[in-house]
Motif scaffolding. Structure first.
Motif, mmCIF file in Angstrom:
data_model
loop_
_atom_site.group_PDB
_atom_site.id
_atom_site.type_symbol
_atom_site.label_atom_id
_atom_site.label_comp_id
_atom_site.label_asym_id
_atom_site.label_seq_id
_atom_site.Cartn_x
_atom_site.Cartn_y
_atom_site.Cartn_z
ATOM 1 N N ASP A 105 0.825 -1.197 0.000
ATOM 2 C CA ASP A 105 0.000 0.000 0.000
ATOM 3 C C ASP A 105 0.866 1.256 0.000
ATOM 4 O OD1 ASP A 105 -2.789 1.078 0.275
ATOM 5 O OD2 ASP A 105 -1.748 2.125 1.884
ATOM 6 N N ILE A 106 1.907 1.246 0.813
ATOM 7 C CA ILE A 106 2.763 2.428 0.894
ATOM 8 C C ILE A 106 3.542 2.622 -0.404
ATOM 9 C CG2 ILE A 106 4.686 3.447 2.173
ATOM 10 C CD1 ILE A 106 3.498 2.010 4.612
ATOM 11 N N ALA A 107 3.830 1.519 -1.088
ATOM 12 C CA ALA A 107 4.580 1.617 -2.343
ATOM 13 C C ALA A 107 3.725 2.173 -3.483
ATOM 14 C CB ALA A 107 5.119 0.240 -2.736
ATOM 15 N N PHE A 108 2.414 2.228 -3.283
ATOM 16 C CA PHE A 108 1.519 2.633 -4.371
ATOM 17 C C PHE A 108 1.881 4.000 -4.962
ATOM 18 C CE2 PHE A 108 -2.510 4.579 -5.843
ATOM 19 C CZ PHE A 108 -2.855 3.653 -6.814
ATOM 20 N N GLY A 109 2.107 4.998 -4.098
ATOM 21 C CA GLY A 109 2.441 6.339 -4.572
ATOM 22 C C GLY A 109 3.743 6.374 -5.369
ATOM 23 N N GLY A 114 6.667 6.247 -10.964
ATOM 24 C CA GLY A 114 7.604 5.589 -11.864
ATOM 25 C C GLY A 114 9.033 5.590 -11.348
ATOM 26 N N LEU A 115 9.201 5.538 -10.019
ATOM 27 C CA LEU A 115 10.553 5.543 -9.449
ATOM 28 C C LEU A 115 11.200 4.168 -9.590
ATOM 29 C CD1 LEU A 115 9.631 7.447 -6.187
ATOM 30 C CD2 LEU A 115 10.905 8.369 -8.130
ATOM 31 N N PRO A 116 12.544 4.132 -9.588
ATOM 32 C CA PRO A 116 13.227 2.832 -9.640
ATOM 33 C C PRO A 116 12.977 2.015 -8.373
ATOM 34 C CG PRO A 116 14.812 4.628 -9.460
ATOM 35 C CD PRO A 116 13.484 5.254 -9.659
ATOM 36 N N ARG A 117 13.130 0.701 -8.498
ATOM 37 C CA ARG A 117 12.767 -0.225 -7.440
ATOM 38 C C ARG A 117 13.444 0.058 -6.101
ATOM 39 N NH1 ARG A 117 14.411 -5.567 -7.108
ATOM 40 N NH2 ARG A 117 13.045 -6.278 -5.474
ATOM 41 N N ASP A 118 14.763 0.256 -6.126
ATOM 42 C CA ASP A 118 15.459 0.437 -4.845
ATOM 43 C C ASP A 118 15.044 1.743 -4.165
ATOM 44 O OD1 ASP A 118 16.635 1.541 -7.008
ATOM 45 O OD2 ASP A 118 18.713 1.199 -6.390
ATOM 46 N N GLU A 119 14.711 2.748 -4.980
ATOM 47 C CA GLU A 119 14.237 4.005 -4.400
ATOM 48 C C GLU A 119 12.871 3.796 -3.739
ATOM 49 O OE1 GLU A 119 15.511 6.803 -3.770
ATOM 50 O OE2 GLU A 119 13.774 8.094 -3.393
ATOM 51 N N ILE A 120 12.011 2.993 -4.365
ATOM 52 C CA ILE A 120 10.697 2.710 -3.778
ATOM 53 C C ILE A 120 10.878 2.038 -2.420
ATOM 54 C CG2 ILE A 120 8.533 1.439 -4.029
ATOM 55 C CD1 ILE A 120 8.816 1.658 -7.026
ATOM 56 N N ILE A 121 11.780 1.042 -2.393
ATOM 57 C CA ILE A 121 11.991 0.310 -1.146
ATOM 58 C C ILE A 121 12.520 1.240 -0.058
ATOM 59 C CG2 ILE A 121 13.367 -1.535 -0.073
ATOM 60 C CD1 ILE A 121 13.114 -3.023 -2.773
ATOM 61 N N ARG A 122 13.473 2.122 -0.449
ATOM 62 C CA ARG A 122 14.001 3.090 0.516
ATOM 63 C C ARG A 122 12.879 3.949 1.081
ATOM 64 N NH1 ARG A 122 18.717 3.757 -2.160
ATOM 65 N NH2 ARG A 122 17.817 5.266 -3.610
ATOM 66 N N ARG A 123 12.012 4.408 0.196
ATOM 67 C CA ARG A 123 10.949 5.304 0.648
ATOM 68 C C ARG A 123 9.933 4.592 1.552
ATOM 69 N NH1 ARG A 123 9.122 9.739 -3.686
ATOM 70 N NH2 ARG A 123 11.157 10.665 -4.095
ATOM 71 N N LYS B 233 4.877 5.200 -17.331
ATOM 72 C CA LYS B 233 5.511 3.926 -17.019
ATOM 73 C C LYS B 233 5.529 3.726 -15.523
ATOM 74 C CE LYS B 233 8.944 1.329 -18.333
ATOM 75 N NZ LYS B 233 8.053 0.174 -18.373
ATOM 76 N N ARG B 234 4.523 3.011 -15.034
ATOM 77 C CA ARG B 234 4.454 2.750 -13.616
ATOM 78 C C ARG B 234 5.476 1.677 -13.271
ATOM 79 N NH1 ARG B 234 1.635 -0.010 -9.666
ATOM 80 N NH2 ARG B 234 0.689 1.358 -8.133
#
Ligand code: ADP
Ligand code: MG
Lengths: 282, 283
Positions: A105-109, A114-123, B233-234
């Protein structure tokens, strides 16, 4: 720097056939300084939610302009920069969650951005830490308390790294403990991260903790001042259907009876001091 | 939460949870198809054993799986009765009482139909028990990606489906609450014929709809506020990739399906043999 600036903003919802549209926001001009903590109060239907939805371009003004860090909300190209600068938390946490697992749910935003994967995880990590829910990363919000769910909703907003966070009656459905949890989180965000907070609420204890209060009435700003100055108006506030906290009312009542006591008392300690001083003088 | 286990996610870590969600969706679809080929009681027992094993591996309490059929109990009883009395196939013996006629074949048919429905529901809930809605969205999106070519918004449809799944328990809870509130005001929902009952449900259904629309409004705002559709691009936090684990799961599942088909087409339903063996044992 000015975070949000409204200039002579009008907004009316579409009216039913044969009825004249009424302005839900009726000529509002307002500036919110970056890093400030603003409370918005007013009775039901006074236009608070409409105002909030104008801040991040969920609604666009009929006339006048809303600027967020220099960007006009009417500029379609910038709408997503605006929405990622002004995060918004709503009343019912259950209606804001899109996924059945906390971290998803938190990763939805961030995923939408369209952020890269590792940045999503960091956030996601950081957002959970900010609301103190790191250990719930893999759980499901289903059985959590209202306060916990609302903190997760805040985390979901924090993950898009907004500079302003708007809470539209986000404490209204919570029990006192949940309310305290949410208030502690947003105060920490305001103090430690210099985040601008706009908090719409009915609870005067929460208003007292703000730096500035905006009282809405009939789509207009009725009062815009510090909590102390606003509450010192005592009985006048009745026409906006709000009432000062109990301590202020008590000081007011004592002053009415001729006691030498300030009318703008805001906390229990102040009242205690003032009464002690009165008693000592005699 | 009370009885509704359908659409709920069990937040534990298990090999089943870690399987590729796309594979789990394919398994579920294959499972549904396979259920229509189960020919014998031996077959149904095998399916049940299979489901219980999956539950054990997934660390999901089997109780949760059984609870999922509570919601369809009325449906089960109605179909069982209909199948029992309106059985149209041939019958060896017929027992008649008043206007009712029952035969051993009808009982056999009704029982099998009921087992099939029960196992269908129990099997499909395992998917939602072990797969988060967001994983489901990603998996559906990935599986149906080719439809993007003919301009079908697969991503949006997948998101709608998974959100719907997430909201089902809440809506059921809400229905319950409103029903209790109406009963507290003296509404009578139990007595009377079916039309009276439907009419009595109106003061429940309307508030539920109103509340659902209100929820939908706030949800739409929340999606927009969280920058839905900001980027063409999600990206995704969780990678989906096929692992060894998935291959092993596939082999086990294929073996299970194979036995069901063998039972139907080669052994002609093991039940006959079992009965025979039993009879010869008894002398
Ligand atoms: N979606 C809507 N459609 C039509 N009118 C609305 C809608 N939302 C709010 N209003 C009206 O706009 C006015 C302001 O409402 P709102 O901004 O929600 O006030 P508040 O949040 O202070 O209770 C009210 O008169 C309300 O009836
Ligand atoms: Mg409101």
């Amino acid at each position: 720097m000015t975070a949000i600036k409204l200039e002579n903003v009008y907004y009316a919802y579409e009216a039913d056939e044969g009825e004249k549209p009424v302005n839900a926001v009726d000529g509002v001009s307002l500036e919110v300084e970056e890093g400030s903590f603003v409370a918005v109060v007013g009775h039901n239907g006074s236009g608070k939610s409409t105002l909030a939805r104008l801040f991040n371009g969920l609604l666009l003004p009929d006339s006048g302009s809303v600027t967020v860090f220099g960007m006009d909300t009417k500029d379609e190209k910038q709408i997503y920069s605006i929405r990622s600068s002004v995060g918004m938390v709503f009343q019912n946490p259950d209606n804001q969650m899109v996924a059945s697992v906390v971290e998803d749910d938190i990763a939805f935003g961030p995923e939408n951005l369209g952020l890269p994967r590792d940045e999503i995880i960091r956030r996601v990590d950081r957002a959970l830490e900010q609301v103190g829910m790191s250990e719930y990363r893999k759980s499901t919000p289903f059985r959590m308390s209202g306060g916990q769910k609302q903190r997760l909703a805040i985390a979901g907003v924090l993950a898009i790294r907004p500079k302003v966070i708007v809470l539209d009656e986000s404490t209204a459905m919570l029990d006192p403990k949940g309310r305290r949890e949410v208030m502690d989180v947003i105060h920490a965000l305001n103090k430690e991260e210099k985040m601008t907070v706009i908090h719409i609420t009915h609870y005067m204890e929460e208003v007292q903790e703000a730096e500035r209060v905006i009282v809405m009435d009939g789509g207009k700003i009725a009062v815009d001042d510090t909590p102390r100055a606003v509450f010192a108006r005592g009985e006048q506030l009745k026409k906006y259907k709000i009432s000062p906290p109990a301590v202020t009312l008590m000081a007011d009542a004592l002053a009415d009876c001729g006691a030498d006591i300030a009318r703008d008392i805001a906390t229990e300690e102040e009242l205690e001091d003032a009464i002690c001083r009165l008693l000592c003088k005699d | 939460m009370r009885d509704i286990a359908f659409g709920q996610y069990y937040p534990v870590s298990s090999p089943v949870h870690r399987l590729d969600p796309r594979l789990k969706i394919i398994f579920t679809l294959m499972y549904i198809v396979t259920m229509f080929f189960v020919a014998s009681y031996f077959g149904y027992a095998l399916v049940l054993c299979f489901l219980l094993t999956v539950c054990a591996v997934a660390h999901v309490p089997p109780k949760a799986m059984f609870k999922s059929i509570k919601g369809i109990i009325v449906l089960l009883i109605i179909t069982a009765i209909l199948n029992l009395f309106f059985y149209a196939g041939e019958a060896s013996v017929e027992w008649t009482w008043w206007i009712f006629t029952v035969s051993p074949e009808a009982i056999d048919f009704a029982l099998k139909m009921m087992f099939r429905l029960i196992l269908l529901i129990m099997g499909t809930t395992i998917l939602t028990f072990t797969t988060g809605t967001s994983e489901l969205t990603d998996a559906i999106e990935s599986l149906f990606k080719p439809l993007n070519l003919i301009k079908i918004p697969v991503r949006d449809i997948a998101l709608i489906m998974s959100i719907a799944l997430r909201f089902i328990p809440g809506l059921i809870e809400e229905t319950d609450k409103i029903m209790m509130a109406q009963k507290a005001r003296g509404a009578d929902m139990e007595s009377g014929n079916i039309f009276k009952k439907i009419k009595a449900m109106l003061p429940v259904i309307i508030p539920v709809f109103v509340s659902a629309f209100r929820k939908a409004d706030e949800l739409a705002d929340a999606l927009d506020a969280r920058c839905y559709q900001a980027s063409p691009k999600r990206t995704k936090m969780k990678k989906m990739s096929f692992a060894w684990r998935d291959l092993i799961a596939f082999l086990i599942f294929a073996a299970f399906v194979a036995i069901i088909f063998l039972d139907k087409y080669l052994w002609g339903g093991l039940d006959g043999y079992i009965v025979q063996a039993f009879q010869s044992l008894m002398g």
